[in-house]
Scaffold this motif. Structure first.
Motif, PDB file in Angstrom:
ATOM      1  N   TRP A 204      -0.348  11.017  -5.152  1.00 25.34           N
ATOM      2  CA  TRP A 204       0.677   9.992  -4.909  1.00 25.34           C
ATOM      3  C   TRP A 204       1.830  10.163  -5.906  1.00 25.34           C
ATOM      4  N   TRP A 218       9.452   4.703   0.287  1.00 21.90           N
ATOM      5  CA  TRP A 218       8.265   4.245   1.032  1.00 21.90           C
ATOM      6  C   TRP A 218       8.540   2.947   1.793  1.00 21.90           C
ATOM      7  N   SER A 219       9.584   2.236   1.375  1.00 26.43           N
ATOM      8  CA  SER A 219       9.915   0.986   2.066  1.00 26.43           C
ATOM      9  C   SER A 219      11.382   0.669   1.815  1.00 26.43           C
ATOM     10  N   ILE A 226       7.441   4.685   5.865  1.00 30.24           N
ATOM     11  CA  ILE A 226       6.670   5.886   5.501  1.00 30.24           C
ATOM     12  C   ILE A 226       7.079   7.095   6.326  1.00 30.24           C
ATOM     13  N   ASN A 231      11.763  11.024   4.270  1.00 31.22           N
ATOM     14  CA  ASN A 231      10.406  11.215   3.731  1.00 31.22           C
ATOM     15  C   ASN A 231       9.783  12.481   4.319  1.00 31.22           C
ATOM     16  N   VAL A 375       5.128   0.724  -4.011  1.00 30.17           N
ATOM     17  CA  VAL A 375       5.891   0.521  -2.779  1.00 30.17           C
ATOM     18  C   VAL A 375       6.654  -0.793  -2.945  1.00 30.17           C
ATOM     19  N   THR A 382      -0.017  -1.591  -2.955  1.00 29.29           N
ATOM     20  CA  THR A 382       0.243  -0.167  -3.192  1.00 29.29           C
ATOM     21  C   THR A 382      -1.030   0.692  -3.224  1.00 29.29           C
ATOM     22  N   ARG A 386      -1.303   3.668  -0.726  1.00 28.79           N
ATOM     23  CA  ARG A 386      -1.436   4.996  -1.339  1.00 28.79           C
ATOM     24  C   ARG A 386      -2.572   5.779  -0.702  1.00 28.79           C
ATOM     25  N   VAL A 389      -1.563   6.930   2.846  1.00 29.66           N
ATOM     26  CA  VAL A 389      -0.544   7.991   2.840  1.00 29.66           C
ATOM     27  C   VAL A 389      -1.152   9.309   2.366  1.00 29.66           C
ATOM     28  N   GLN A 411       2.189   5.438   8.833  1.00 26.05           N
ATOM     29  CA  GLN A 411       3.059   4.272   9.032  1.00 26.05           C
ATOM     30  C   GLN A 411       2.321   3.189   9.826  1.00 26.05           C
TER      31      GLN A 411
END
Lengths: 419, 276
Positions: A204, A218-219, A226, A231, A375, A382, A386, A389, A411
């Motif tokens: 991460w 991320w936001s 995402i 990204n 995030v 988060t 994490r 993702v 997402q």
């Protein structure tokens, strides 16, 4: 006859083991990491994953010793919690109404703990107005006007490179890629980064630089982004390097950092804390630091707050330690220990430090463009985001799914999670 | 004759290959512990230990921490073994020999507990141990590990007792033996090999256990070796040779216990052949 022998041996073994267990019960530690008071001296425990660092750990212990020697009412002891499971372990202990009195958290765990009410509000315990706190990192310490922590360490990410292998650091991503490729030969790799699920938090931290370095996020503060095109572009750059075999695949951070120290890895993106470690562990290594050469000057930062456990029975004493830590001379001492990292307040770097590590200014200049690896808008979630993702990105790295689909899946899963 | 020799040779080669696979990780730990930094990441792996680096073991033991961890691990593992075997024998006997309501359900529930990952149990156990003041104590870890390993120990021993002819107990009953006497005098000696096998499982479970230990233990002097070794893994650096040196020492008591218990497993397996 044989049966008798077996029985006798078993009885003897059981008796011996029983005696050992009895002795063990008697030798159980009566010390506790909970605050304890003995003869007017309150003992506090302070958990920080940095205590385990071979380079910085012993110096941090000396710093604690200075506090202990400065007065005779409080003793702060380092709690021993292994780094790989630090957040999970301490959060479990705090959730159960136990755990260390003082904790140095990383941001995702800090956010989760404050959201769960596991951290004591500091407003009535520490008067921060009397200290010259660095504004940018400090703003993340306050939630809804309630202060939950004070910065212990703030460390920006930059590009470390072996100056013997790379006389001039790359300044664009294309240069970066080409340099990594040209230096990869035999047992030397051009680059190294984390790429296994076993190092979820580390992956991460690494991919954060690629996402933000290519203009992504991320936001947007209200909704997750995402699978945004930026990204995808950043993570494609990360995957391209993986696919190009310019990294020691499968090597964990501990391994490839040793490889960097041995001149077997030419470049890696890392935070300022690494600089001090390298200097202490490999004094002869000729390395330097430059900004990460991605299109956008935006990178991650390790923000590590020090907090007081809500379950601590000695919050006042814990606050006394934090106040001591915030005093100018103790901040300067901490800054020297942490090296390229910043501390809570503005401090002057000593001429000796700058002579030893001239690149320290590179880290300082990145402070304005560095972000904590959470995030934004979803700080408390988060750790869960994490996990989603990282799982999906690693699936794409391993070729199980294409990257675009992986990000779409992440997402969708993360949106379901946050509601 | 030559066919016999070929057969023996093949068998010896087969045993050596299996031994090599089993022993190689231990050997590799030893070689890594005795490697210089340069050798550690060289293109050609060093296959033989460099004894000039032997000081890494002395360094690892210098402050006495590693020995404390090993002592704690030994106490936890032996305690877990004794407790789980001590409770597993009557539990296995009851499941094998007695009829009672819910017997099948008990057996199934015992089996189901083995499907729960430890991580799932950490939070509720933490709360329970906190309430009973069992945190940060070796006794607490012995109890936690025993609770986790007891079902499998009981099921192993139940299977072993199932295999003992009931006629033996009936003969004992005729002589006036009570259930406890029959368990201790008739069954236990006959299931020695199974007890040894179950003891090995219990010992190894407790010896290697990490999740409970890292969460329930705070004080460095109470930590077992599984947690102590993890303490070497730092945020930005890990002393690989030291980790390997301590890990190598960590494996030796477990190997010794296995060799001790294995003697009884083999003795039990060959006993029938001798008696005919």
């Amino acid at each position: 006859m044989r049966t008798t022998r077996v029985r006798r041996a078993m009885v003897a073994a059981a008796t011996a083991a029983g005696l050992v267990v009895t002795a063990a019960c008697g030798s159980d530690s009566d010390s506790s990491s909970d605050s304890g008071s003995d003869g007017g001296v309150t003992t506090l425990t302070f958990a920080a994953s940095t205590f385990g660092d071979p380079g910085r750990g012993p110096k941090l212990q000396e710093w604690l010793d200075e506090f202990n020697a400065s007065q005779d009412e409080i003793i702060v002891e380092a709690a021993s919690v292994p780094y790989p499971t630090f957040g999970q372990t301490v959060l479990t202990q705090m959730g159960g109404g136990e755990g260390p009195d003082l904790v140095r958290f990383d941001m995702p765990e800090f956010e989760a703990a404050s959201d769960a009410g596991l951290i004591a509000p500091l407003d009535d315990l520490v008067d921060v107005e009397q200290y010259d706190l660095l504004e940018e990192p400090d703003r993340f310490m306050v939630h809804d006007d309630v202060r939950h922590g004070v910065i212990f360490e703030a460390s920006n990410y930059a590009m470390f490179y072996n100056a013997d292998l790379i006389p001039e650091p790359p300044t664009t991503y294309d240069d970066f890629f080409a340099t990594a490729q040209s230096l990869t030969a035999g047992d030397v790799f051009g680059l190294a980064f984390r790429q296994t699920e076993a190092e979820e938090a580390g992956v991460w931290q690494d991919i954060f630089n690629y996402v933000y370095g290519f203009g992504g996020a991320w936001s947007d503060g209200e909704n997750l982004t995402i699978n945004a095109p930026e990204n995808l572009e950043g993570l494609q750059a990360y995957k391209d390097l993986y696919d190009a075999n310019v990294i020691p695949r499968g090597a964990d951070a501990a391994t490839f950092r040793r490889m960097f120290a041995e001149g077997k890895v030419a470049m890696e993106l890392n935070n300022g804390g690494y600089a001090t470690h390298l200097r202490a562990e490999s004094p002869n290594l000729n390395f330097s630091v430059a900004p990460i050469p991605f299109p956008v000057r935006s990178q991650g930062a390790i923000l590590a707050p020090i907090v007081i456990n809500e379950a601590s029975e000695a919050k006042e004493e814990a606050a006394t330690f934090i106040q001591w830590a915030l005093e100018a001379e103790n901040q300067a001492a901490l800054q020297e220990i942490l090296g390229a990292s910043s501390v809570a307040t503005a401090t002057e770097r000593s001429p000796e430090s700058l002579q030893d590590m001239p690149f320290l200014t590179v880290f300082d200049e990145l402070t304005e463009t560095s972000l904590p690896q959470v995030v934004l808008g979803f700080e408390a979630q988060t750790p869960d985001i994490r996990k989603i993702v990282v799982q999906n990105v690693i699936a794409a790295l391993q070729g199980d799914v294409d990257l675009e689909t992986a990000l779409d899946t992440a997402q969708e899963q993360a949106t379901d999670l946050v509601g | 004759m030559s066919r016999l020799r070929i057969g023996v040779t093949l068998r010896v080669v087969g045993v050596l290959v299996v031994m090599g696979i089993a022993v190689f990780p231990l050997y590799w730990m030893f070689v890594t512990a005795l490697s210089s930094n340069a050798d550690l990441f060289a293109a050609d792996a060093r296959l033989l230990p460099d004894f000039s680096e032997l000081g890494v073991f002395a360094d690892a033991l210098a402050d006495g921490e590693a020995l404390t961890w090993l002592r704690n691990s030994l106490v936890i593992a032996l305690g877990t073994t004794v407790l789980s075997i001590g409770l597993g024998i009557p539990l296995g006997y009851a499941l094998s020999r007695f009829s009672f309501r819910g017997k099948m359900l008990t057996a199934v529930v015992l089996l189901l507990t083995q499907m729960l990952p430890e991580a799932l149990m950490v939070v509720p156990l933490f709360a329970l141990f906190n309430r009973f003041d069992l945190l940060d104590s070796l006794t607490g870890l012995v109890l936690a590990n025993s609770a986790f390993v007891l079902p499998i120990v009981a099921l192993i021993l139940k299977g072993a007792i199932d295999g003992i002819p009931r006629e033996l107990e009936e003969a004992g009953r005729v002589d006036g033996a009570r259930p406890l006497t029959m368990l201790l005098r008739i069954n236990v000696p006959l299931i020695g090999p199974s007890i040894a096998a179950a003891a090995v499982i219990a010992f190894f479970h407790a010896w290697n256990e990490y999740v409970f230990a890292v969460t329930f233990i705070y004080a460095p002097e109470t930590q077992p070796a599984s947690v102590g070794i993890a303490n070497f893994i730092g945020e930005v650096g890990t002393p690989v040779q030291t980790v390997m040196a301590v890990a190598f020492m960590f494996t030796l008591p477990a190997v010794a216990f296995y060799l001790f218990a294995q003697k009884y497993v083999v003795a039990g397996m060959t006993a029938g052949a001798v008696k005919g």
